[in-house]
Design a protein around this motif. Structure first.
Motif, short mmCIF file in Angstrom:
data_model
loop_
_atom_site.label_atom_id
_atom_site.label_comp_id
_atom_site.label_asym_id
_atom_site.label_seq_id
_atom_site.Cartn_x
_atom_site.Cartn_y
_atom_site.Cartn_z
N MET A 1 0.84 -1.20 0.00
CA MET A 1 0.00 0.00 0.00
C MET A 1 0.87 1.24 0.00
N GLY A 2 0.56 2.21 -0.85
CA GLY A 2 1.34 3.43 -0.92
C GLY A 2 1.00 4.38 0.21
N LEU A 3 1.82 5.38 0.37
CA LEU A 3 1.60 6.35 1.42
C LEU A 3 0.57 7.38 0.99
N GLY A 4 -0.30 7.77 1.93
CA GLY A 4 -1.21 8.86 1.69
C GLY A 4 -0.46 10.17 1.75
N ILE A 5 -1.10 11.23 1.26
CA ILE A 5 -0.43 12.52 1.18
C ILE A 5 -0.05 13.02 2.56
N ASP A 6 -0.88 12.73 3.61
CA ASP A 6 -0.56 13.20 4.95
C ASP A 6 0.70 12.52 5.48
N ASN A 147 8.78 4.68 2.02
CA ASN A 147 7.81 3.76 2.62
C ASN A 147 8.57 2.71 3.42
N HIS A 148 7.99 2.25 4.50
CA HIS A 148 8.65 1.21 5.29
C HIS A 148 8.65 -0.13 4.55
N CYS A 149 7.61 -0.37 3.74
CA CYS A 149 7.51 -1.60 2.95
C CYS A 149 7.18 -1.25 1.50
N ASN A 154 6.66 -6.11 1.32
CA ASN A 154 7.98 -6.60 1.73
C ASN A 154 8.78 -5.48 2.39
N PRO A 155 9.51 -5.79 3.47
CA PRO A 155 10.31 -4.76 4.14
C PRO A 155 11.35 -4.14 3.21
N LYS A 156 11.55 -2.84 3.36
CA LYS A 156 12.58 -2.15 2.59
C LYS A 156 13.82 -1.85 3.42
N ILE A 157 13.73 -2.08 4.73
CA ILE A 157 14.90 -1.98 5.61
C ILE A 157 15.37 -3.41 5.84
N MET A 158 16.56 -3.71 5.32
CA MET A 158 17.00 -5.09 5.15
C MET A 158 18.27 -5.38 5.95
N ILE A 175 13.94 7.72 7.58
CA ILE A 175 12.64 8.17 8.07
C ILE A 175 11.56 7.52 7.21
N THR A 176 10.68 6.73 7.84
CA THR A 176 9.55 6.13 7.15
C THR A 176 8.27 6.62 7.81
N GLU A 177 7.12 6.12 7.34
CA GLU A 177 5.86 6.49 7.96
C GLU A 177 5.68 5.87 9.34
N LEU A 178 6.55 4.90 9.69
CA LEU A 178 6.45 4.23 10.99
C LEU A 178 7.41 4.80 12.03
N ALA A 179 8.65 5.07 11.61
CA ALA A 179 9.68 5.35 12.60
C ALA A 179 10.86 6.08 12.00
N VAL A 180 11.76 6.50 12.90
CA VAL A 180 13.03 7.13 12.52
C VAL A 180 14.16 6.27 13.08
N PHE A 181 15.12 5.95 12.21
CA PHE A 181 16.30 5.19 12.61
C PHE A 181 17.54 6.03 12.34
N ARG A 182 18.52 5.88 13.21
CA ARG A 182 19.86 6.40 12.95
C ARG A 182 20.78 5.21 12.69
#
Length: 221
Positions: A1-6, A147-149, A154-158, A175-182
């Motif tokens: 599913m793609g990300l909404g504009i918000d 997007n996170h997936c 499928n996950p995009k952070i591998m 930075i994804t719609e779910l979280a922020v990673f460093r």
């Protein structure tokens, strides 16, 4: 599913927090192009495009486009006061000399070591690498917005990217719609969450393991 504009604008708004006065910032296409919309009006930033612009302004109003003035993605832009033009050789020279403070890019995959894969899906037609390889290696900070997936879920952070790499060990922040990673020498560190998503959902949608910051910011705009 793609990300909404918000969600796209929420991600872009979080990325804008990393920009401070006086920076030279390069933006990729897609979500990164929304970042200027979320900067405080008094923030003085020079937006750089690898096709030869430093000092890009916002998108022009309809009917006010200049056919000779576009960003690296081919979309019409404006030029802020003090902005300048140059040829592509000088523009890439700026990148390779480390004159770009931050590059904000989209991506197809990112590994736990900060490897970036954002230029090709084998078998699909693409215009080419563009400036991504130079930017990923030479910008002082590399931030990925995505997007996170993928569309198939499928996950995009591998753990390890399965798509051809743009550059190794170059990403500083995701930075994804779910979280922020460093990205740290010890791997990924989750530092922030976007409600209503919780930690378990991030774990379920991330292929690799990651550490969790002692204090996790819950982002609410």
């Amino acid at each position: 599913m793609g990300l909404g504009i918000d969600f796209r604008n929420t991600i872009a708004r979080r990325a804008a927090e990393e920009i401070t006065n006086g920076m030279v910032v390069n933006l990729g296409i897609g979500i990164p192009s929304l970042v200027p919309n979320h900067l405080p009006k008094d923030t003085m930033v020079m937006f750089h495009a690898e096709n030869g612009i430093t000092g890009m302004g916002p998108s022009p109003e309809k009917g006010m486009e200049d056919e000779n003035l576009c960003n690296a993605g081919g979309f019409p832009v404006t030029l802020n006061q003090g902005g300048s033009y140059c040829d592509s050789a000088i523009s890439f020279g700026m990148i390779r000399r480390g004159r770009v403070d931050i590059t904000i890019l989209g991506s197809l995959q990112v590994s736990q070591q900060g490897d970036l894969a954002n230029w090709i899906v084998p078998g699909k037609k693409v215009p080419g690498m563009g400036g991504a390889m130079e930017l990923a290696q030479k910008a002082r900070k590399v931030i990925v917005l995505m997007n996170h997936c993928d569309k198939a879920g499928n996950p995009k952070i591998m753990t390890t990217c399965t798509l051809p790499l743009t550059s190794k060990s170059c990403v500083d922040m995701i930075i994804t719609e779910l979280a922020v990673f460093r990205v740290t020498p010890e791997g990924l560190l989750l530092t922030e969450l976007f409600p209503p998503y919780d930690l378990q959902e991030v774990v379920n949608k991330t292929e690799c393991e990651f550490r969790i910051s002692e204090v996790v910011r819950k982002i609410s705009y």
